[in-house]
Design a protein around this motif. Structure first.
Motif, PDB file in Angstrom:
ATOM      1  N   GLU A 100       0.873  -1.178   0.000  1.00 46.19           N
ATOM      2  CA  GLU A 100       0.000   0.000   0.000  1.00 46.19           C
ATOM      3  C   GLU A 100       0.913   1.231   0.000  1.00 46.19           C
ATOM      4  O   GLU A 100       1.430   1.631   1.040  1.00 46.19           O
ATOM      5  CB  GLU A 100      -0.868   0.032   1.267  1.00 46.19           C
ATOM      6  CG  GLU A 100      -1.914  -1.045   1.362  1.00 46.19           C
ATOM      7  CD  GLU A 100      -3.300  -0.578   0.878  1.00 46.19           C
ATOM      8  OE1 GLU A 100      -3.366   0.419   0.124  1.00 46.19           O
ATOM      9  OE2 GLU A 100      -4.286  -1.229   1.248  1.00 46.19           O
ATOM     10  N   SER A 101       1.102   1.837  -1.163  1.00 47.99           N
ATOM     11  CA  SER A 101       1.993   3.005  -1.191  1.00 47.99           C
ATOM     12  C   SER A 101       1.257   4.287  -0.834  1.00 47.99           C
ATOM     13  O   SER A 101       1.875   5.353  -0.741  1.00 47.99           O
ATOM     14  CB  SER A 101       2.647   3.150  -2.570  1.00 47.99           C
ATOM     15  OG  SER A 101       1.676   3.406  -3.563  1.00 47.99           O
ATOM     16  N   HIS A 102      -0.052   4.183  -0.604  1.00 49.00           N
ATOM     17  CA  HIS A 102      -0.805   5.403  -0.275  1.00 49.00           C
ATOM     18  C   HIS A 102      -1.956   5.025   0.668  1.00 49.00           C
ATOM     19  O   HIS A 102      -3.053   4.673   0.226  1.00 49.00           O
ATOM     20  CB  HIS A 102      -1.331   6.042  -1.566  1.00 49.00           C
ATOM     21  CG  HIS A 102      -1.919   7.400  -1.356  1.00 49.00           C
ATOM     22  ND1 HIS A 102      -1.564   8.503  -2.115  1.00 49.00           N
ATOM     23  CD2 HIS A 102      -2.833   7.850  -0.469  1.00 49.00           C
ATOM     24  CE1 HIS A 102      -2.239   9.563  -1.708  1.00 49.00           C
ATOM     25  NE2 HIS A 102      -3.021   9.186  -0.710  1.00 49.00           N
ATOM     26  N   LEU A 103      -1.649   5.059   1.971  1.00 53.75           N
ATOM     27  CA  LEU A 103      -2.646   4.649   2.971  1.00 53.75           C
ATOM     28  C   LEU A 103      -2.555   5.603   4.167  1.00 53.75           C
ATOM     29  O   LEU A 103      -1.462   5.880   4.664  1.00 53.75           O
ATOM     30  CB  LEU A 103      -2.348   3.207   3.414  1.00 53.75           C
ATOM     31  CG  LEU A 103      -3.332   2.553   4.382  1.00 53.75           C
ATOM     32  CD1 LEU A 103      -4.725   2.422   3.761  1.00 53.75           C
ATOM     33  CD2 LEU A 103      -2.823   1.174   4.802  1.00 53.75           C
ATOM     34  N   HIS A 104      -3.712   6.090   4.597  1.00 59.02           N
ATOM     35  CA  HIS A 104      -3.751   7.001   5.756  1.00 59.02           C
ATOM     36  C   HIS A 104      -4.138   6.200   6.996  1.00 59.02           C
ATOM     37  O   HIS A 104      -5.322   5.964   7.250  1.00 59.02           O
ATOM     38  CB  HIS A 104      -4.762   8.116   5.524  1.00 59.02           C
ATOM     39  CG  HIS A 104      -4.417   8.994   4.366  1.00 59.02           C
ATOM     40  ND1 HIS A 104      -3.655  10.143   4.502  1.00 59.02           N
ATOM     41  CD2 HIS A 104      -4.708   8.888   3.053  1.00 59.02           C
ATOM     42  CE1 HIS A 104      -3.509  10.709   3.303  1.00 59.02           C
ATOM     43  NE2 HIS A 104      -4.128   9.962   2.408  1.00 59.02           N
TER      44      HIS A 104
END
Ligand SMILES: [Zn+2]
Length: 429
Positions: free
Chosen positions: A55-59
């Motif tokens: 997951e290169s973009h997870l908040h």
């Protein structure tokens, strides 16, 4: 350890994969790797073996906050979340972030780039909460923090100093969000500042960019500016941009020009379809826009394309299980994907492509030298991975079993180095 009789994506025949010291050291036809320790072998019985999902973009910091009744557009979601952030504590962030991180591991994710907000309101509370999870899950999930000024730099005085402070913490990279600035000039300056910080700290940069339904507001048309600023600084291959939904609103020729520039500067695009579908087109009375950049156009232009969850159950994305096979299937459905080679590219978009964003220049995939971050799927049909959404049979981090159906619910209790024979009945429902 040797993983026996593994099936790979795109490749005929089965292979054995030897792992040593946390890395893949050999991939050879099944049966050709000699046995030296039968206890250190796993027979995958023809199951599909993939590089671990990334997951290169997870908040993680703002996961599981819920959202306002009736849902929200982008500006409302930012404002709603800003109010919730005022109540953040390190323990609260760590609890919610930890829940999502555990889900991610269970679904075969072995690394996460956690975009984590800093501003004078929340300070470094989110970063410290996510760091706590990173330490707690070390050995099972690698967490890289992208320091993220969600509320802007110029329009939120005091944020730049906090970004710099957070970038001194280990394992951090720099994030950005130029479209929240008050003017196009400030938005462009935000891009420049973020890329300058990437150079100064020797880290990759990852920006939220161009998240709008239409092309009227120049603050949401910065992809070409990012490409130019990336090339000027020699940052090719080290910059990613997420969302870029205005690519869907541009005319075909203009979109092709922007994509060519991104490809030339080796700027990667991360599509976040679960969020983009939820936020887009909210005020359209007809021809409701769905706001997802056309993935097949990105591939045709040679743009490196990743997919990620972005958010799990908050104002930006009310759904989600941190399951990247689910996100890849969603991308297939919304992106007019049908051909086998395109379905395979979507698997790359949740594994090898984002892996190369987190660790620039490292070998990725099932190749000697790559980290032995792996997921075994409970299927022998590599062509139907997205369509069937098979259970995660085993998840391995640096060659150690850390999760999967075989060890469901007991991953934390599996000692380092433990191996399991495939064929153990799955205990999940
Ligand atoms: Zn995001």
């Amino acid at each position: 350890m040797i993983l026996r009789s593994a099936r790979r994506l795109r490749e005929p025949g089965l292979v054995d994969v030897r792992v040593d010291d946390g890395r893949i050291v050999a991939v050879a036809p099944a049966g050709s790797v000699p046995t030296d320790d039968p206890q250190g072998e796993l027979d995958l019985a023809g199951r599909v073996l993939l590089p671990g999902f990334v997951e290169s973009h997870l908040h993680l910091d703002k996961a599981w906050l819920g959202g306002p009744p009736g849902g929200a557009g982008l500006a409302e979601a930012i404002a709603w979340t800003a109010r919730r952030k005022a109540q953040f504590t390190v323990a609260d962030v760590a609890e919610r972030a930890g829940r999502v991180a555990e889900l991610a591991v269970a679904h075969g994710t072995t690394s996460v780039r956690a975009h984590t907000e800093v501003d004078p309101g929340v300070g470094l509370t989110g970063v410290l909460g996510v760091l706590e999870v990173a330490e707690r899950l070390a050995g099972r999930l690698r967490v890289q923090i992208a320091v993220f000024p969600q509320e802007g730099l110029a329009c939120r005085p005091g944020t730049s100093a906090l970004v710099r402070e957070a970038l001194r913490l280990p394992g951090t990279v720099v994030g950005g969000c130029p479209y929240v600035e008050a003017t196009p000039d400030d938005a462009r300056a935000h891009v420049e500042t973020v890329l300058d910080l990437a150079v100064e700290h020797g880290v990759p940069a990852d920006l939220h960019l161009d998240l709008a339904d239409g092309v009227d507001d120049p603050r949401f048309l910065l992809a070409e500016h990012v490409a130019r600023a990336t090339a000027e600084r020699g940052l090719q291959g080290r910059v990613a941009i997420g969302h870029v939904t205005t690519l869907a609103a541009l005319g075909r020729d203009q979109r092709a020009r922007v994509l060519d520039r991104l490809a030339a500067a080796q700027v990667a695009v991360t599509l976040l379809p679960a969020t983009d579908l939820h936020l887009s087109g909210r005020h359209d009375e007809r021809d409701v826009r769905r706001g997802v950049a056309p993935v097949r156009d990105l591939w045709a232009a040679g743009v490196r394309t990743a997919l990620s969850s972005n958010n799990v159950r908050n104002a930006f994305t009310p759904t989600g299980r941190a399951d990247l096979l689910d996100i890849a299937l969603l991308a297939a459905r919304v992106g007019h994907v049908s051909e086998q080679h395109e379905l395979d590219l979507l698997v790359d978009a949740v594994s090898t492509v984002p892996a190369a964003l987190l660790d620039v220049g490292e070998p990725v995939g099932l190749v000697p030298g790559a980290r032995a971050d792996l997921v075994v799927l409970d299927t022998t049909d590599a062509d139907a991975i997205l369509l069937d959404q098979p259970a995660r049979h085993l998840v391995l981090k640096a060659g150690t079993v850390v999760g999967g159906a075989v060890v469901a619910g007991t991953a934390a209790a599996v000692p380092a180095g433990t191996t399991r024979k495939a064929g153990v009945p799955a205990v999940t429902s």
